[in-house]
Scaffold this motif. Structure first.
Motif, PDB file in Angstrom:
ATOM      1  N   UNK A  31      44.932  43.565  41.127  1.00 25.52           N
ATOM      2  CA  UNK A  31      44.144  43.718  39.912  1.00 25.52           C
ATOM      3  C   UNK A  31      42.696  43.324  40.232  1.00 25.52           C
ATOM      4  N   UNK A  32      41.792  43.735  39.380  1.00 23.17           N
ATOM      5  CA  UNK A  32      40.396  43.328  39.562  1.00 23.17           C
ATOM      6  C   UNK A  32      39.721  43.176  38.204  1.00 23.17           C
ATOM      7  N   UNK A  33      38.861  42.174  38.107  1.00 26.12           N
ATOM      8  CA  UNK A  33      38.001  42.011  36.943  1.00 26.12           C
ATOM      9  C   UNK A  33      36.580  42.302  37.392  1.00 26.12           C
ATOM     10  N   UNK A  34      35.895  43.125  36.621  1.00 25.69           N
ATOM     11  CA  UNK A  34      34.546  43.570  36.958  1.00 25.69           C
ATOM     12  C   UNK A  34      33.609  43.103  35.859  1.00 25.69           C
ATOM     13  N   UNK A  35      32.511  42.455  36.256  1.00 26.21           N
ATOM     14  CA  UNK A  35      31.590  41.867  35.272  1.00 26.21           C
ATOM     15  C   UNK A  35      30.147  42.109  35.688  1.00 26.21           C
ATOM     16  N   UNK A  36      29.320  42.469  34.725  1.00 22.91           N
ATOM     17  CA  UNK A  36      27.889  42.659  34.972  1.00 22.91           C
ATOM     18  C   UNK A  36      27.137  41.443  34.454  1.00 22.91           C
ATOM     19  N   UNK A  37      26.665  40.600  35.374  1.00 17.91           N
ATOM     20  CA  UNK A  37      25.885  39.445  34.960  1.00 17.91           C
ATOM     21  C   UNK A  37      24.520  39.842  34.440  1.00 17.91           C
ATOM     22  N   UNK A  77      29.649  41.401  39.543  1.00 18.75           N
ATOM     23  CA  UNK A  77      30.552  40.327  39.942  1.00 18.75           C
ATOM     24  C   UNK A  77      31.978  40.870  39.917  1.00 18.75           C
ATOM     25  N   UNK A  78      32.650  40.768  41.048  1.00 24.54           N
ATOM     26  CA  UNK A  78      34.008  41.282  41.201  1.00 24.54           C
ATOM     27  C   UNK A  78      34.960  40.123  41.473  1.00 24.54           C
ATOM     28  N   UNK A  79      36.125  40.164  40.832  1.00 23.35           N
ATOM     29  CA  UNK A  79      37.139  39.131  41.050  1.00 23.35           C
ATOM     30  C   UNK A  79      38.484  39.804  41.257  1.00 23.35           C
ATOM     31  N   UNK A  80      39.069  39.630  42.444  1.00 25.55           N
ATOM     32  CA  UNK A  80      40.382  40.166  42.722  1.00 25.55           C
ATOM     33  C   UNK A  80      41.480  39.195  42.308  1.00 25.55           C
ATOM     34  N   UNK A  81      42.571  39.741  41.793  1.00 25.99           N
ATOM     35  CA  UNK A  81      43.727  38.938  41.370  1.00 25.99           C
ATOM     36  C   UNK A  81      44.977  39.611  41.910  1.00 25.99           C
ATOM     37  N   UNK A  82      45.834  38.854  42.564  1.00 25.47           N
ATOM     38  CA  UNK A  82      47.042  39.414  43.170  1.00 25.47           C
ATOM     39  C   UNK A  82      47.870  40.184  42.151  1.00 25.47           C
ATOM     40  N   UNK A  83      48.517  41.252  42.614  1.00 23.49           N
ATOM     41  CA  UNK A  83      49.263  42.140  41.717  1.00 23.49           C
ATOM     42  C   UNK A  83      50.376  41.417  40.964  1.00 23.49           C
ATOM     43  N   UNK A  84      50.930  40.362  41.569  1.00 27.67           N
ATOM     44  CA  UNK A  84      52.012  39.633  40.895  1.00 27.67           C
ATOM     45  C   UNK A  84      51.486  38.522  39.988  1.00 27.67           C
ATOM     46  N   UNK A  85      50.171  38.470  39.827  1.00 31.32           N
ATOM     47  CA  UNK A  85      49.539  37.465  38.965  1.00 31.32           C
ATOM     48  C   UNK A  85      48.737  38.222  37.901  1.00 31.32           C
ATOM     49  N   UNK A  86      49.278  38.310  36.706  1.00 28.04           N
ATOM     50  CA  UNK A  86      48.629  39.064  35.642  1.00 28.04           C
ATOM     51  C   UNK A  86      48.475  38.152  34.426  1.00 28.04           C
ATOM     52  N   UNK A  87      47.398  37.364  34.394  1.00 33.98           N
ATOM     53  CA  UNK A  87      47.257  36.380  33.322  1.00 33.98           C
ATOM     54  C   UNK A  87      47.098  37.001  31.946  1.00 33.98           C
ATOM     55  N   UNK A  88      46.719  38.281  31.893  1.00 35.56           N
ATOM     56  CA  UNK A  88      46.482  38.928  30.612  1.00 35.56           C
ATOM     57  C   UNK A  88      47.654  39.797  30.162  1.00 35.56           C
TER      58      UNK A  88
END
Length: 248
Positions: A31-37, A77-88
């Motif tokens: 997974x990835x979270x993408x953010x524009x600072x 700003x990019x943040x990768x999250x392991x596929x087996x970790x889906x906090x949302x």
């Protein structure tokens, strides 16, 4: 999307992008979270385009083919999250609200992605906790598939200020107002006025990122007055267009 790159690990990093710069279509196993600072970010998938100013982040599920485009000078700003970790618990691209605390956590984590100290681990844990309670506020422009709807949407994308209704637009694409009304709901999951408002907000974000004056943005995006634009923008993003630049 042609030439799709496969990058198994979704990176965690911060990078600068110039206005108009793009990152071509690709997918991750994470997974990835993408953010524009700073600036405005557009993330496009086969289902449509998600738009995020500095008060929003975009959740991109593992395996989703996506491309990025910068509007204005972009601090990505990019943040990768392991596929087996889906906090949302999300399985589709989603726009999330980013408050002051979550913003600072994103900036700190992505600027020091290799920080494996206990402090770095705690920062990431707090970031994930904040994400879990982040409200979803979509600024999404779904992509049509029906050829008649594609034609109508293309006309409006070329000129968001076009004030013609579905009856007039239908004459140009060979479909009745009733048919187009049904297609907007069935194909895009929203009414024609809702889709056009989303298009206008999308274009307004682009223009504001390019430092276009608020009055000019209102006119070019088709609002009847500057005050009407300000009201719709505030309800969508929680702040006025004039304050938008100060949040970047």
């Amino acid at each position: 999307m042609p030439n799709i790159r496969h990058t198994p690990v979704a990176p965690t990093r911060a990078q600068q992008m110039a206005p108009g710069d793009t990152i071509d279509a690709h997918r991750h196993d994470d997974h990835q979270i993408v953010y524009a600072g700073r600036g405005v970010l557009a993330v496009t998938t086969g289902a449509g385009t998600w738009v995020a100013p500095a008060t929003r982040a975009i959740w991109v599920p593992a395996g989703t083919v996506h491309a990025h485009r910068a509007h204005g000078s972009l601090e990505l700003h990019l943040m990768g999250i392991a596929a087996d970790e889906n906090p949302l618990g999300l399985d589709a691209p989603t726009v999330l609200m980013v408050g002051p605390l979550l913003r600072e956590l994103f900036l700190a984590h992505t600027r020091a992605p290799d920080d494996d100290t206990p402090e770095g681990a705690r920062l990431r844990a707090v970031l994930l906790d904040q994400l879990r309670v982040s409200p979803q506020r979509p600024v999404t422009l779904p992509a049509p598939s029906d050829p008649r709807l594609v034609a109508v949407c293309a006309l409006l994308e070329a000129d968001p200020a076009d004030r013609r209704g579905l009856a007039e637009l239908g004459l140009l694409v060979g479909a009745s107002e009733r048919t187009l009304t049904r297609l907007f709901r069935a194909d895009l999951g929203m009414t024609f006025p809702q889709w056009r408002t989303q298009l206008r907000l999308y274009r307004a974000l682009q223009l504001l990122a390019e430092d276009t004056p608020v009055t000019a943005v209102a006119h070019r995006c088709g609002w009847s007055s500057t005050s009407a634009f300000i009201d719709v923008f505030r309800r969508a993003f929680g702040h006025t267009p004039g304050a938008h630049g100060r949040l970047r």
